[in-house]
Design an enzyme around this catalytic site. Sequence first.
Site, PDB file in Angstrom:
ATOM      1  CG  ASP A  25      -9.692   1.760   8.625  1.00 30.26           C
ATOM      2  OD1 ASP A  25      -8.305   2.155   8.841  1.00 30.26           O
ATOM      3  OD2 ASP A  25     -10.317   2.036   7.774  1.00 30.26           O
TER       4      ASP A  25
ATOM      5  CG  ASP B 279      -8.257   1.499   4.482  1.00 37.13           C
ATOM      6  OD1 ASP B 279      -7.366   1.515   5.246  1.00 37.13           O
ATOM      7  OD2 ASP B 279      -9.268   1.765   4.643  1.00 37.13           O
TER       8      ASP B 279
ATOM      9  NE  ARG C 143      -7.762   3.143   0.349  1.00 33.46           N
ATOM     10  CZ  ARG C 143      -8.537   4.159   1.057  1.00 33.46           C
ATOM     11  NH1 ARG C 143      -9.000   3.669   2.080  1.00 33.46           N
ATOM     12  NH2 ARG C 143      -8.885   5.398   0.347  1.00 33.46           N
TER      13      ARG C 143
ATOM     14  NE  ARG D 249      -3.521   2.832   2.211  1.00 37.41           N
ATOM     15  CZ  ARG D 249      -4.316   3.163   3.165  1.00 37.41           C
ATOM     16  NH1 ARG D 249      -4.452   2.423   3.777  1.00 37.41           N
ATOM     17  NH2 ARG D 249      -4.713   4.417   3.123  1.00 37.41           N
TER      18      ARG D 249
END
Length: 164
Positions: free
Chosen positions: A96, A94, A91, A82
């Site tokens: 999170d 990702d 991307r 990334r």
Amino acid sequence: MTPPAVRTFLSLGSNLGDRRRFLSDAVDSLPDVVAVSPVYETEPVGGPDQGRFLNIVVQLETDLGPRELLAVCHRLESGAQRVRMQRWGPRTLDVDIIWIDGVTVDEPDLVIPHPRWSERTFVLAPLADLAPELVDPEVFARAQGHVEQVEPLVGWEPEETDQP
């Protein structure tokens, strides 16, 4: 003494390259995975014009703390090459931290629960598959974005139930 394992949810998304492989490799590299949501294809929310995402939510039962989990997220993103060129830009991966049961963090580089989790359909739809008690239907109805469930990740297909 090891801290007790805590229910934790991570959101993973990819819209560059072999999106499904990036998600699958990330799940395979995560510790303490107990469940993976169905895969959803979604339009990007915010940011520049870009391709559609594949998104999932992964449930962990882990004794890793918030900082340790953040390091795992960054390691997975780096492993997928990334590159952070533009905020909310395209991307390869990702990752999170969305939720950790009983934990709140409010620091400049880490906020738990994630500050925008309840605004995004691409988080709420897969999260509702794993933890419907965390997703308020009224909040879900106001969330941004359209999602479409697609083929699950290999090895994480829903179990067949015998229904008369």
